[in-house]
Each structure stands twice: as structure tokens, then as C-alpha cells.
Design an enzyme around this catalytic site. Structure first.
Site, PDB file in Angstrom:
ATOM      1  N   ASP A  41      -2.876 -13.802  -5.274  1.00 47.29           N
ATOM      2  CA  ASP A  41      -1.590 -13.754  -5.981  1.00 47.29           C
ATOM      3  C   ASP A  41      -0.577 -14.716  -5.362  1.00 47.29           C
ATOM      4  O   ASP A  41      -0.475 -14.790  -4.124  1.00 47.29           O
ATOM      5  CB  ASP A  41      -1.008 -12.345  -5.935  1.00 47.29           C
ATOM      6  CG  ASP A  41      -1.635 -11.419  -6.966  1.00 47.29           C
ATOM      7  OD1 ASP A  41      -2.535 -11.869  -7.691  1.00 47.29           O
ATOM      8  OD2 ASP A  41      -1.223 -10.248  -7.035  1.00 47.29           O
ATOM      9  N   TYR A  69      -7.463  -5.914   2.029  1.00 53.38           N
ATOM     10  CA  TYR A  69      -6.051  -6.140   1.767  1.00 53.38           C
ATOM     11  C   TYR A  69      -5.191  -5.085   2.463  1.00 53.38           C
ATOM     12  O   TYR A  69      -5.627  -3.944   2.661  1.00 53.38           O
ATOM     13  CB  TYR A  69      -5.756  -6.052   0.262  1.00 53.38           C
ATOM     14  CG  TYR A  69      -6.408  -7.107  -0.580  1.00 53.38           C
ATOM     15  CD1 TYR A  69      -5.773  -8.312  -0.843  1.00 53.38           C
ATOM     16  CD2 TYR A  69      -7.665  -6.892  -1.143  1.00 53.38           C
ATOM     17  CE1 TYR A  69      -6.358  -9.286  -1.645  1.00 53.38           C
ATOM     18  CE2 TYR A  69      -8.261  -7.857  -1.943  1.00 53.38           C
ATOM     19  CZ  TYR A  69      -7.606  -9.049  -2.185  1.00 53.38           C
ATOM     20  OH  TYR A  69      -8.199  -9.999  -2.973  1.00 53.38           O
ATOM     21  N   ASP A  83       3.910  -5.823 -10.067  1.00 55.79           N
ATOM     22  CA  ASP A  83       4.437  -6.031  -8.720  1.00 55.79           C
ATOM     23  C   ASP A  83       5.966  -6.044  -8.787  1.00 55.79           C
ATOM     24  O   ASP A  83       6.551  -5.895  -9.860  1.00 55.79           O
ATOM     25  CB  ASP A  83       3.882  -7.309  -8.085  1.00 55.79           C
ATOM     26  CG  ASP A  83       4.252  -8.581  -8.848  1.00 55.79           C
ATOM     27  OD1 ASP A  83       5.219  -8.553  -9.631  1.00 55.79           O
ATOM     28  OD2 ASP A  83       3.570  -9.607  -8.664  1.00 55.79           O
ATOM     29  N   ARG A 174      -2.768  -5.061  -7.544  1.00 52.04           N
ATOM     30  CA  ARG A 174      -1.579  -4.712  -8.332  1.00 52.04           C
ATOM     31  C   ARG A 174      -1.888  -3.576  -9.305  1.00 52.04           C
ATOM     32  O   ARG A 174      -1.117  -2.634  -9.469  1.00 52.04           O
ATOM     33  CB  ARG A 174      -1.085  -5.930  -9.120  1.00 52.04           C
ATOM     34  CG  ARG A 174      -0.388  -6.980  -8.302  1.00 52.04           C
ATOM     35  CD  ARG A 174       0.050  -8.141  -9.151  1.00 52.04           C
ATOM     36  NE  ARG A 174      -1.070  -8.974  -9.572  1.00 52.04           N
ATOM     37  CZ  ARG A 174      -1.312  -9.353 -10.814  1.00 52.04           C
ATOM     38  NH1 ARG A 174      -0.538  -8.945 -11.797  1.00 52.04           N
ATOM     39  NH2 ARG A 174      -2.325 -10.144 -11.090  1.00 52.04           N
TER      40      ARG A 174
END
Length: 299
Positions: A41, A69, A83, A174
């Protein structure tokens, strides 16, 4: 133009797309053949392995490795981009307990079906979904099966959940954050994302773009890792130097002639000959004989 081959473990900064990183390094290294191993992203930071030269041939092998992550979920409202940078869609003042959060987050472990977000790089009829989303369009998408290996909650602070996630290729963190909010009976979005690892590439071993520029200016190319560094998960086969020409030309070779017997059929191996990493090969049955077929030649 430099003749470089290898992999760079880049620490991608936030507010920069994966394509931006590729373009920056293409200019910095004066390279044409260069590519990333999976989009991160634009507003996220973290590990982004970059393949240059002949190593672009092994991007597919790196793409399929699990990723780790660190993400922050903020409860209370959802956005169109899932987000904190998106337009607010729904809000909720529902309070949820820590026990509820723990139970719901853990319920996402294992195989799950996930609906890719409209703000993604996936294509529909040759056009990126995020391009359609920016035009105000929403199209029908199919869910995809993904695998969440682990979710470890690091902290819960009022409406914010910090967690580490290890997941398969194709997972949208997300969307995971958004779906956690929905399952809790409220709304949520991703307010922070950092990629900690891609396969064997870790954040602790990554280089910032600034560090790469400095090293390059000092003729220090130690930030470029050997091609086979990304394939540690594969077994290795070492051949006698007499077979170098045949193997490097991608010719099939009978396992018996090579004197190799310790292998598993239809399994990918790193192939070495004369102390060189030649590429990726597979032992397969052909005309009642087992042969070594070179799937990727990298010399």
C-alpha cells in the site's frame, strides 16, 4: 548501464507507491530490468523486495511466500478505502469488550474468504479497480480464499487494536481490519500498516532508499543480494562441472547420468554447477526415465 543481478531488500517509505520505488531504483542504478515482488500500500511502509536483472525471473517464487504485517485497527468508523485516508462511510458508538475483540480477531485465523476492496490494484477489463473507484464506480467482485496463519494482538487501547499478522499472498490487511469491525458489530478501518517480512526478507535487514544512494555513490553494492538468497526454502543440488554447458543451456539431463539419486520428484531445487548458481530445476519422469528439467536458467 550496469549489468547487475540480484535482490534488494528495500524499506519502502510511506507516501510512496511500490512503482515509485521501482522507478527511483531504475534511475539510481541505471537499470532497465527491475521489478517489485508484490504491491505494498502507498501509505504503508516496510519490506519490499526488489529484483534486478536476471533475478526478475524469480519474482513469482517470492510473491508466493507468506508475509508478516504489523497493523493498527481503529474502531468507530469505516472508510471507502478501508484505511484512515479514505472518506468516512459509517460510524458507530458501540462499545465492545476486550474479550469480544480477542474472540473476533482470533476467529479470522485459518482459511477465510475475503472480498478484495475497490481501492486495489486488481484489474477489471484492463482497468485498475482503484481507477474505477475514483470515478465513483463499484463493480461486482468475487471473494478469494486466503490463509491467515497467525494473528497476535499486541495491545488494545480504547478503540485501537495493534496486531501482527502472518498471511498468504493476496491478503488485504485493510479489508481484514474492516471485516473485524463488522464482525464486532461496529465499524473499523486500518490506521497503520508496516510490512515486517516477505518470506526470508526481514525489516531488520532492509535498506532505506537513502542508504542505497549513499552506498551506490561509494561503489559499495553490498545491498544487492545474490539471486539464490530469495530461494532458501528450496533444496539444493550440486552437479559436476562437466555438466555446466548442458545445464546452463537449459538441456534436460538424465538423473542417472548426473549421478543424482537423493531428490523428490516434481519438486523445485536450486541447481549449482562449477560453484555457480545455474537456476531452478525439477526432477520429472519422461519416457520412463527421470530427468532434470531446468525451469529457470539464471546465468
Amino acid at each position: 548501464m550496469l549489468d547487475l543481478n540480484g535482490i534488494i531488500n528495500v524499506l519502502k517509505p510511506s507516501a510512496m507507491t511500490s512503482h515509485d520505488v521501482v522507478s527511483f531504483l531504475r534511475k539510481t542504478l541505471d537499470m532497465k530490468k527491475i521489478g517489485h515482488t508484490g504491491t505494498l500500500d502507498p501509505n504503508a511502509c516496510g519490506v519490499l523486495p526488489i529484483c534486478i536483472g536476471k533475478s526478475t525471473k524469480i519474482i513469482e517464487y517470492i510473491q508466493h511466500k507468506n508475509k508478516k504485517y504489523r497493523a493498527e485497527v481503529t474502531l468507530g468508523y469505516s472508510t471507502d478505502t478501508q484505511d484512515k485516508y479514505g472518506r468516512v462511510l459509517e460510524t458507530s458508538k458501540n462499545n465492545v469488550s476486550n474479550d469480544e475483540i480477542i474472540n473476533v480477531v482470533n476467529s479470522f485465523k485459518g482459511k477465510i474468504n475475503q472480498l478484495p476492496p475497490m481501492y486495489s490494484a486488481l484489474k477489471k477489463d484492463g482497468k485498475r479497480l482503484y481507477e474505477l473507484a475514483r470515478e465513483g464506480k463499484t463493480i461486482e467482485r468475487n471473494t478469494r480464499e486466503i490463509f491467515i496463519e497467525t494473528i497476535d494482538i499486541l495491545s488494545i487501547n480504547k478503540n485501537k487494536i495493534m496486531m501482527d499478522v502472518i498471511c498468504s499472498k493476496g491478503t488485504y490487511i485493510r479489508t481484514l481490519c474492516n471485516d473485524i469491525g463488522e464482525r464486532l458489530g461496529t465499524f473499523a478501518h486500518m490506521s497503520f500498516l508496516e510490512r515486517l517480512s516477505v518470506g526470508d526478507f526481514n525489516l531488520s535487514d532492509s535498506y532505506t532508499l537513502e542508504e542505497i544512494v549513499v552506498k551506490k555513490s561509494n561503489n559499495d553494492m553490498s545491498f544487492i543480494l545474490p539471486l539464490d538468497n530469495a530461494l532458501k526454502f528450496m533444496g539444493s543440488i550440486y552437479l559436476d562441472k562437466m555438466f555446466y554447458k548442458h545445464i546452463s543451456n537449459g538441456l534436460n539431463m538424465r538423473a542417472k547420468r548426473l549421478g543424482i539419486s537423493d531428490f523428490i520428484l516434481n519438486t523445485e531445487y536450486k541447481i549449482y554447477c562449477n560453484n555457480d548458481f545455474i537456476g531452478i530445476g525439477i526432477f520429472a519422469l519422461k519416457n520412463d526415465e527421470i530427468v532434470l528439467k531446468m525451469d529457470k536458467v539464471l546465468v
